[in-house]
Scaffold this active site. Structure first.
Site, PDB file in Angstrom:
ATOM      1  N   CYS A 193       0.503  -1.210   0.523  1.00 54.75           N
ATOM      2  CA  CYS A 193       0.340  -0.030  -0.108  1.00 54.75           C
ATOM      3  C   CYS A 193       0.550   1.168   0.143  1.00 54.75           C
ATOM      4  O   CYS A 193       2.112   1.116   0.127  1.00 54.75           O
ATOM      5  CB  CYS A 193      -1.319  -0.208   1.378  1.00 54.75           C
ATOM      6  SG  CYS A 193      -2.045  -1.468   1.255  1.00 54.75           S
ATOM      7  N   ARG A 249       1.543   1.553  -5.979  1.00 53.84           N
ATOM      8  CA  ARG A 249       2.277   1.023  -4.628  1.00 53.84           C
ATOM      9  C   ARG A 249       0.890  -0.404  -4.132  1.00 53.84           C
ATOM     10  O   ARG A 249       0.621  -0.922  -3.981  1.00 53.84           O
ATOM     11  CB  ARG A 249       2.173   1.632  -3.917  1.00 53.84           C
ATOM     12  CG  ARG A 249       3.884   1.678  -3.648  1.00 53.84           C
ATOM     13  CD  ARG A 249       4.080   2.134  -2.196  1.00 53.84           C
ATOM     14  NE  ARG A 249       4.318   1.249  -1.390  1.00 53.84           N
ATOM     15  CZ  ARG A 249       5.087   0.658  -1.130  1.00 53.84           C
ATOM     16  NH1 ARG A 249       6.684   1.116  -2.309  1.00 53.84           N
ATOM     17  NH2 ARG A 249       5.699   0.284  -0.220  1.00 53.84           N
ATOM     18  N   TRP A 297      -4.132  -1.836  -1.185  1.00 49.54           N
ATOM     19  CA  TRP A 297      -3.454  -2.930  -2.203  1.00 49.54           C
ATOM     20  C   TRP A 297      -3.832  -3.737  -0.811  1.00 49.54           C
ATOM     21  O   TRP A 297      -3.249  -4.554  -0.202  1.00 49.54           O
ATOM     22  CB  TRP A 297      -2.178  -3.051  -2.365  1.00 49.54           C
ATOM     23  CG  TRP A 297      -1.970  -4.656  -2.815  1.00 49.54           C
ATOM     24  CD1 TRP A 297      -1.726  -5.710  -2.164  1.00 49.54           C
ATOM     25  CD2 TRP A 297      -2.502  -4.894  -4.228  1.00 49.54           C
ATOM     26  NE1 TRP A 297      -1.428  -6.737  -3.037  1.00 49.54           N
ATOM     27  CE2 TRP A 297      -2.135  -6.399  -4.801  1.00 49.54           C
ATOM     28  CE3 TRP A 297      -2.888  -4.643  -5.698  1.00 49.54           C
ATOM     29  CZ2 TRP A 297      -1.710  -6.629  -5.790  1.00 49.54           C
ATOM     30  CZ3 TRP A 297      -3.299  -4.878  -6.666  1.00 49.54           C
ATOM     31  CH2 TRP A 297      -2.954  -6.374  -6.749  1.00 49.54           C
ATOM     32  N   ASN A 339       0.609   0.373   5.511  1.00 48.77           N
ATOM     33  CA  ASN A 339       1.053  -0.521   5.387  1.00 48.77           C
ATOM     34  C   ASN A 339       1.899  -2.221   5.306  1.00 48.77           C
ATOM     35  O   ASN A 339       2.763  -2.183   5.803  1.00 48.77           O
ATOM     36  CB  ASN A 339       2.019   0.007   4.093  1.00 48.77           C
ATOM     37  CG  ASN A 339       3.130  -0.644   2.423  1.00 48.77           C
ATOM     38  OD1 ASN A 339       2.734  -2.122   2.459  1.00 48.77           O
ATOM     39  ND2 ASN A 339       4.264  -0.236   2.685  1.00 48.77           N
ATOM     40  N   GLY A 340       1.184  -3.569   5.348  1.00 46.47           N
ATOM     41  CA  GLY A 340       1.907  -4.576   5.274  1.00 46.47           C
ATOM     42  C   GLY A 340       0.745  -5.550   6.009  1.00 46.47           C
ATOM     43  O   GLY A 340      -0.734  -5.222   5.718  1.00 46.47           O
ATOM     44  N   GLU A 371       7.398 -21.047 -20.401  1.00 41.70           N
ATOM     45  CA  GLU A 371       7.718 -19.158 -20.075  1.00 41.70           C
ATOM     46  C   GLU A 371       8.913 -18.048 -20.803  1.00 41.70           C
ATOM     47  O   GLU A 371       8.644 -17.389 -20.758  1.00 41.70           O
ATOM     48  CB  GLU A 371       7.422 -19.098 -18.207  1.00 41.70           C
ATOM     49  CG  GLU A 371       7.079 -18.310 -17.426  1.00 41.70           C
ATOM     50  CD  GLU A 371       6.324 -16.511 -17.523  1.00 41.70           C
ATOM     51  OE1 GLU A 371       5.125 -17.155 -18.491  1.00 41.70           O
ATOM     52  OE2 GLU A 371       6.469 -15.956 -17.230  1.00 41.70           O
ATOM     53  N   LYS A 402       7.965 -14.373 -22.722  1.00 40.64           N
ATOM     54  CA  LYS A 402       8.483 -13.248 -21.720  1.00 40.64           C
ATOM     55  C   LYS A 402       9.638 -12.318 -22.949  1.00 40.64           C
ATOM     56  O   LYS A 402       9.138 -10.977 -22.817  1.00 40.64           O
ATOM     57  CB  LYS A 402       9.677 -13.487 -20.560  1.00 40.64           C
ATOM     58  CG  LYS A 402       8.945 -13.971 -19.073  1.00 40.64           C
ATOM     59  CD  LYS A 402       7.908 -12.688 -18.764  1.00 40.64           C
ATOM     60  CE  LYS A 402       7.070 -13.401 -18.948  1.00 40.64           C
ATOM     61  NZ  LYS A 402       6.110 -13.971 -18.495  1.00 40.64           N
ATOM     62  N   GLU A 420       6.837 -11.348 -25.813  1.00 41.81           N
ATOM     63  CA  GLU A 420       6.162  -9.964 -25.521  1.00 41.81           C
ATOM     64  C   GLU A 420       6.696  -9.347 -25.238  1.00 41.81           C
ATOM     65  O   GLU A 420       6.216  -7.396 -25.925  1.00 41.81           O
ATOM     66  CB  GLU A 420       5.556 -10.966 -23.879  1.00 41.81           C
ATOM     67  CG  GLU A 420       5.506 -10.906 -22.942  1.00 41.81           C
ATOM     68  CD  GLU A 420       4.469 -11.138 -22.206  1.00 41.81           C
ATOM     69  OE1 GLU A 420       3.494 -10.143 -21.371  1.00 41.81           O
ATOM     70  OE2 GLU A 420       5.177 -11.597 -20.964  1.00 41.81           O
ATOM     71  N   HIS A 444      12.033 -34.074 -33.204  1.00 42.24           N
ATOM     72  CA  HIS A 444      10.438 -34.601 -33.228  1.00 42.24           C
ATOM     73  C   HIS A 444      10.247 -33.217 -34.490  1.00 42.24           C
ATOM     74  O   HIS A 444       9.576 -33.299 -35.453  1.00 42.24           O
ATOM     75  CB  HIS A 444       9.840 -34.826 -32.882  1.00 42.24           C
ATOM     76  CG  HIS A 444       9.701 -36.096 -32.025  1.00 42.24           C
ATOM     77  ND1 HIS A 444      10.086 -37.211 -32.422  1.00 42.24           N
ATOM     78  CD2 HIS A 444      10.100 -36.161 -30.239  1.00 42.24           C
ATOM     79  CE1 HIS A 444      10.557 -38.213 -31.426  1.00 42.24           C
ATOM     80  NE2 HIS A 444      10.732 -37.536 -30.307  1.00 42.24           N
ATOM     81  N   LYS A 487      -2.433  -5.218 -19.242  1.00 47.32           N
ATOM     82  CA  LYS A 487      -2.612  -6.091 -17.947  1.00 47.32           C
ATOM     83  C   LYS A 487      -3.152  -6.954 -17.753  1.00 47.32           C
ATOM     84  O   LYS A 487      -3.432  -8.335 -17.072  1.00 47.32           O
ATOM     85  CB  LYS A 487      -1.378  -4.944 -17.072  1.00 47.32           C
ATOM     86  CG  LYS A 487      -1.202  -5.619 -15.395  1.00 47.32           C
ATOM     87  CD  LYS A 487      -0.319  -6.349 -15.435  1.00 47.32           C
ATOM     88  CE  LYS A 487       0.303  -7.583 -14.618  1.00 47.32           C
ATOM     89  NZ  LYS A 487       1.398  -8.178 -14.657  1.00 47.32           N
TER      90      LYS A 487
HETATM   91  O1  M6R Z   1      -4.270 -11.886 -14.988  1.00 48.79           O
HETATM   92  P1  M6R Z   1      -3.256 -13.190 -15.635  1.00 48.79           P
HETATM   93  O2  M6R Z   1      -2.794 -14.440 -14.875  1.00 48.79           O
HETATM   94  O3  M6R Z   1      -5.401 -14.376 -15.368  1.00 48.79           O
HETATM   95  O4  M6R Z   1      -3.350 -12.890 -16.742  1.00 48.79           O
HETATM   96  C1  M6R Z   1      -3.126 -14.151 -17.625  1.00 48.79           C
HETATM   97  C2  M6R Z   1      -2.176 -13.604 -19.191  1.00 48.79           C
HETATM   98  O5  M6R Z   1      -2.943 -12.359 -20.089  1.00 48.79           O
HETATM   99  C3  M6R Z   1      -1.120 -13.276 -18.402  1.00 48.79           C
HETATM  100  O6  M6R Z   1      -0.295 -14.145 -17.570  1.00 48.79           O
HETATM  101  C4  M6R Z   1      -0.316 -12.960 -19.728  1.00 48.79           C
HETATM  102  O7  M6R Z   1       0.336 -14.067 -20.239  1.00 48.79           O
HETATM  103  C5  M6R Z   1       1.080 -12.091 -19.043  1.00 48.79           C
HETATM  104  N1  M6R Z   1       1.163 -11.233 -20.428  1.00 48.79           N
HETATM  105  C6  M6R Z   1       2.282 -12.678 -19.517  1.00 48.79           C
HETATM  106  O8  M6R Z   1       3.570 -12.361 -19.527  1.00 48.79           O
END
Ligand code: M6R
Length: 616
Positions: free
Chosen positions: A2, A27, A74, A100-101, A489, A493, A496, A512, A611
């Site tokens: 927070c 935050r 938060w 905050n905590g 993953e 990363k 994206e 394969h 996001k």
């Molecule tokens: O908020 P969520 O974890 O449900 O989001 C899922 C995906 O949209 C999210 O993980 C997305 O793939 C990210 N941008 C990956 O870094």
């Protein structure tokens, strides 16, 4: 996480605090509030929503006064709503707090206070703390500083707090353990600022004190600040620092991007994810939402995990965890596919929905579908009070704190942490994991944050590797077992945030098809940790080298074999294979980050992405 912003001095407090809160919204931003004192009059305003919503309310209200404390929240305890928003008042209405905590033992304290006649308006741990402070103050007829100190000696958890007594509007008490707090000091102690970081007061003063853990400060207008240790009352000589950072640097904690800040927060966010759950000293894992449904978990025929993107990758790691440690069959589904394909769900199945935001439309729809078919649905979300958290039957929050960078980093490792705790607990209760192994895993988990810290120290080395491969048009990521999802993953990363085409594969799948892609221009990132089918992965590396591919290997500390063959090695500390994803994923996050920066990409807000994906 927070944000706290406060002011005591000769200026109008409101504009300083409200602007400060806006700067601290990174935050947390699910609710906001402010308390103002004008002479003997106190006014308190709080609302669910952002600081901009609070500002709208304030337009019609009195904003006078030279003392104010504000908070942007938060949520950790209690959903985001007006009542749970800070500041909180004590029962008498005299004491005010922002916090905050997390106070872990708040429930026990609350029950005791209730037996002594205290009442509570909110579900927060913070309201419990301010009433505990009030009780100590009344019982001992003591000063506020002493009451805060005494109360804090009986709480367990993390906090940065600011407290004042409305009958003494020339004094603020602040204290810190685990969460940050900075104090800005005006000329001749004529004004003071209190904030989670220095951004709310950077244009007013460059003189600041950052409290250390277990310290408290008594801030009194016109006097020197007094600092003492909470536990033993030892006096601390205040160390006044000259702030050199600019506003933007401060909000990002001195990092260039939120993503980098969040990568570096992982040692702490993993602790926050297991805090109060992993009881290493007693060799126990305590999770209310699992404990309360334990027979359901122990008798589950299978677990079906639904999620998207990075959360789906965390689900894949969980598949290995649940099957290996607890011998429960698991299926991991893309939420977007699950919701449209008439899935078979039986009443003895448990559906786990994983989502950082808790708002992903496909995952939310999958949760609703699973519920309509009678399944018991468990959520693993980060955002408290989010749609998925509310829609699921129960769940466990990851407590990662706000993740601002679009690329998920700390969400992934905290999701794995929470899911690993559940798998360990079930494994032990089902008799699949002996008490000694269970205890060993618990101890090992408690060492993970320090090991993540160690990996983060390789930051500069990874940056150098990034410089070599930043112009590669393609990249392959390989891993096996627990580290196959990490390969996926890592590739996500890179895609994206740097817009480089990347694919993740189980290492053995190379032959394969993908091996046809290997030539001297293809960087291949291979996770080759000691316990994870090591020999087989080494053979895969040989196959790639035989075709002139470039190898960046993530290996266990001390490895000599892969070092001989690979072009670059990044060492991670040894841990149980089941926990390696918590370490092996860190270099991949950093590699993508540096490549994206070097390519001039917008790291925190990559093109075409959002996001929270609240559309199909
Ligand atoms: O908020 P969520 O974890 O449900 O989001 C899922 C995906 O949209 C999210 O993980 C997305 O793939 C990210 N941008 C990956 O870094």
């Amino acid at each position: 996480m927070c944000g706290i912003a406060g002011y005591l001095g000769f200026r109008k407090a409101y504009p300083i605090v409200i602007n400060g809160l806006q700067r601290l919204e990174y935050r947390g931003y699910d609710s906001a509030g402010v308390v103002l004192v004008d002479g003997n009059e106190m006014s308190l305003y709080k609302t669910k929503g952002k600081v901009s919503d609070l500002k709208k309310i304030m337009k019609q209200n009195n904003v006078e006064g030279n003392l104010a404390l504000g908070h942007t929240r938060w949520a950790t305890h209690g959903v985001p709503n007006d009542e749970n928003s800070h500041p909180h008042l004590s029962n008498s209405g005299n004491l005010v707090i922002v916090h905050n905590g997390i106070i872990e033992n708040y429930d026990t304290i609350k029950k005791e206070l209730i037996t002594r006649g205290y009442t509570f308006k909110s579900d927060t741990d913070t309201e419990v703390l301010i009433n505990l402070i009030e009780e100590v103050k009344i019982k001992n007829n003591c000063k506020l500083g002493y009451a805060v100190q005494m109360a804090l000696t009986s709480v367990v958890g993390a906090y940065a707090i600011a407290v004042f007594d409305i009958s003494k509007p020339n004094e603020i008490i602040v204290a810190k353990l685990g969460s940050p707090i900075a104090i800005g000091i005006g000329e001749n102690n004529s004004e003071f600022f209190v904030a989670s970081d220095a951004s709310p007061f950077i244009e007013y003063t460059r003189n600041a004190i950052y409290l250390e853990d277990e310290e408290m400060a008594i801030i009194k207008l016109g006097e020197e600040i007094r600092i003492r240790k909470i536990q033993d009352n030892a006096e601390v000589v205040p160390e006044i620092q000259q702030l050199k950072l600019n506003l933007e640097q401060i909000e990002k904690g001195g990092y260039d991007h939120f993503m980098l800040k969040e990568i570096h927060e992982q040692p702490q966010s993993i602790v926050d994810a297991y805090r109060g759950r992993l009881l290493a000293s007693t060799g126990m894992i305590k999770m209310g939402s699992v404990d309360n449904n334990i027979s359901r978990f122990l008798n589950a025929n299978r677990i079906v995990i639904v999620a998207c993107g990075t959360s789906w990758h965390a689900g894949l790691v969980a598949e290995y965890l649940f099957e290996d440690l607890a011998r429960i069959p698991v299926e991991v589904e893309y939420a977007s596919e699950f919701r449209y394909r008439n899935p078979i769900i039986n009443k003895d199945d448990i559906v786990i929905a994983i989502s950082q935001s808790g708002e992903t439309a496909d995952t939310l729809a999958a949760v609703k579908l699973a519920k309509s078919k009678g399944a018991f649905v468990f959520g693993v979300c980060n955002v408290v009070g989010s749609s998925i958290a509310r829609e699921t039957d129960t769940g466990a929050y990851t407590h990662a704190g706000p993740e601002i960078g679009v690329a998920s980093t700390k969400a992934f490792t905290t999701q794995i942490t929470v899911l690993a705790l559940i798998a360990l607990k079930l494994g032990n209760l089902k008799g699949e994991l002996s008490n000694s192994m269970y205890n060993h895993y618990i101890q090992e988990m408690s060492l993970i944050p320090a090991k993540v810290e160690e990996v983060l120290k390789m930051d500069k080395e990874i940056e150098k590797i990034a410089a070599i491969y930043k112009d590669a048009p393609n990249c392959l990521y390989l891993g096996r077992g627990f580290n196959f999802p990490v390969a996926l993953e890592g590739a996500l990363k890179l895609k994206e945030i740097s817009y480089i085409h990347a694919e993740g594969y189980p290492a053995a799948e190379m032959k394969h098809g993908p091996i046809a892609l290997i030539d001297e221009h293809m960087p291949v990132i291979v996770i080759a940790t000691k316990k994870g089918h090591y020999d087989k992965v080494v053979s895969n590396i040989q196959e790639i080298k035989a075709r002139n591919g470039k190898i960046i290997a993530i290996v266990t500390k001390g490895d000599t074999i892969v070092r001989e063959i690979a072009d670059h090695v990044i060492e991670i500390p040894e841990t149980e294979e089941a926990f390696t994803p918590l370490l092996s994923t860190i270099p991949l996050q950093l590699l993508s980050y540096y490549i994206a920066v070097m390519r001039g990409c917008n790291v925190d807000q990559p093109r075409n992405l959002a996001k929270s994906v609240t559309v199909e």
